[in-house]
Design an enzyme around this catalytic site. Sequence first.
Site, PDB file in Angstrom:
ATOM      1  N   LYS A 196     -16.333 -37.211 116.472  1.00  0.00           N
ATOM      2  CA  LYS A 196     -17.342 -36.868 115.463  1.00  0.00           C
ATOM      3  C   LYS A 196     -18.652 -36.451 116.145  1.00  0.00           C
ATOM      4  O   LYS A 196     -19.300 -35.495 115.721  1.00  0.00           O
ATOM      5  CB  LYS A 196     -17.562 -38.050 114.509  1.00  0.00           C
ATOM      6  CG  LYS A 196     -16.395 -38.215 113.538  1.00  0.00           C
ATOM      7  CD  LYS A 196     -16.391 -39.533 112.793  1.00  0.00           C
ATOM      8  CE  LYS A 196     -15.130 -39.655 111.944  1.00  0.00           C
ATOM      9  NZ  LYS A 196     -14.963 -40.948 111.293  1.00  0.00           N
TER      10      LYS A 196
ATOM     11  N   GLN B 195     -17.947 -46.348 110.653  1.00  0.00           N
ATOM     12  CA  GLN B 195     -16.539 -46.162 111.027  1.00  0.00           C
ATOM     13  C   GLN B 195     -15.705 -47.361 110.582  1.00  0.00           C
ATOM     14  O   GLN B 195     -16.026 -48.495 110.886  1.00  0.00           O
ATOM     15  CB  GLN B 195     -16.439 -45.968 112.554  1.00  0.00           C
ATOM     16  CG  GLN B 195     -15.051 -45.671 113.063  1.00  0.00           C
ATOM     17  CD  GLN B 195     -14.485 -44.351 112.535  1.00  0.00           C
ATOM     18  OE1 GLN B 195     -15.158 -43.344 112.506  1.00  0.00           O
ATOM     19  NE2 GLN B 195     -13.234 -44.366 112.124  1.00  0.00           N
TER      20      GLN B 195
ATOM     21  N   ASP C  42     -18.915 -39.758 103.914  1.00  0.00           N
ATOM     22  CA  ASP C  42     -17.471 -40.000 103.825  1.00  0.00           C
ATOM     23  C   ASP C  42     -16.966 -39.800 102.400  1.00  0.00           C
ATOM     24  O   ASP C  42     -15.772 -39.648 102.168  1.00  0.00           O
ATOM     25  CB  ASP C  42     -17.142 -41.435 104.271  1.00  0.00           C
ATOM     26  CG  ASP C  42     -16.735 -41.500 105.745  1.00  0.00           C
ATOM     27  OD1 ASP C  42     -16.175 -40.499 106.242  1.00  0.00           O
ATOM     28  OD2 ASP C  42     -16.965 -42.538 106.385  1.00  0.00           O
TER      29      ASP C  42
END
Length: 284
Positions: A51, A95, A118
């Site tokens: 990422k 995460q 997200d």
Amino acid sequence: MQLIDGKKISQDIKDEVKTKVAELKEKGREISLAVILVGDNSASAVYVRNKKKACEYVGIRSLSYELPEATTQDELVKLVEELNGREDVDGILVQLPLPKHIDEDLIIRTIAPDKDVDGFSPINVGRLSIGEKGIVSCTPNGIIELLKRSDISIDGKHCVIIGRSNIVGKPMGMLLLRENGTVTICHSHTKDLKSITKQADILVAAIGKAKFVTSEFVKEGAAVIDVGMDRDENGKLCGDVDFDDVSKVAGALTPVPGGVGPMTIAMLMTNCVDAALLRDSKKQ
């Protein structure tokens, strides 16, 4: 059979984002993403590294918070709340999975919906379900892009999804509906699964069972999207779809690796830009 190349399509999307980010920079608008990693899960560390690499490529500033396993839930909530309040942070990504002692759901709900890149926040899921503008979770959104950019029409097609998770199955259903697909969602309690999947013009497999979907599940000429990331009996990376078998009947198929996987990070980059522009529009 058409091989749907997620590597190429994700690269195209990242290049488009790169151009957009550069244009915004010229106007004095820098986009930044805060990435939080708790503990030392090796798979998570790889994802976070990828990422950050993608951020670097497209020109998004990434702020990295790598916290020890022993970080308390309160400490993590405090950090997220602090990032929520920072004007120079456009997106926040925590995460997953988190260590066992931290309530993931609570953390997802703590992230400001407009910074939730997200797309997991109940607010963003709600926005999607009623067709309002919001941030959509990366994997399902990436699948829509794969289909569109491979000239596979969704309008009026029977789309069958195997799997009803909050991260893929459910939002996937809503996105396909938004594109005027007729949607059936199957799961572990579905009776006579094969008879339903065989009706699909577009079949999405997201169950986490290696090579579960064989040619017997697939209608001749259907587009098959494999979301699985599994290991076969030899420890080799594979998907939920038995690629060699299904490729004999499918009209289009995504490989694993190189199909849906790269799209997730490309769409995360898109979400960072969208989140920034969404926040800017609310300030005006």
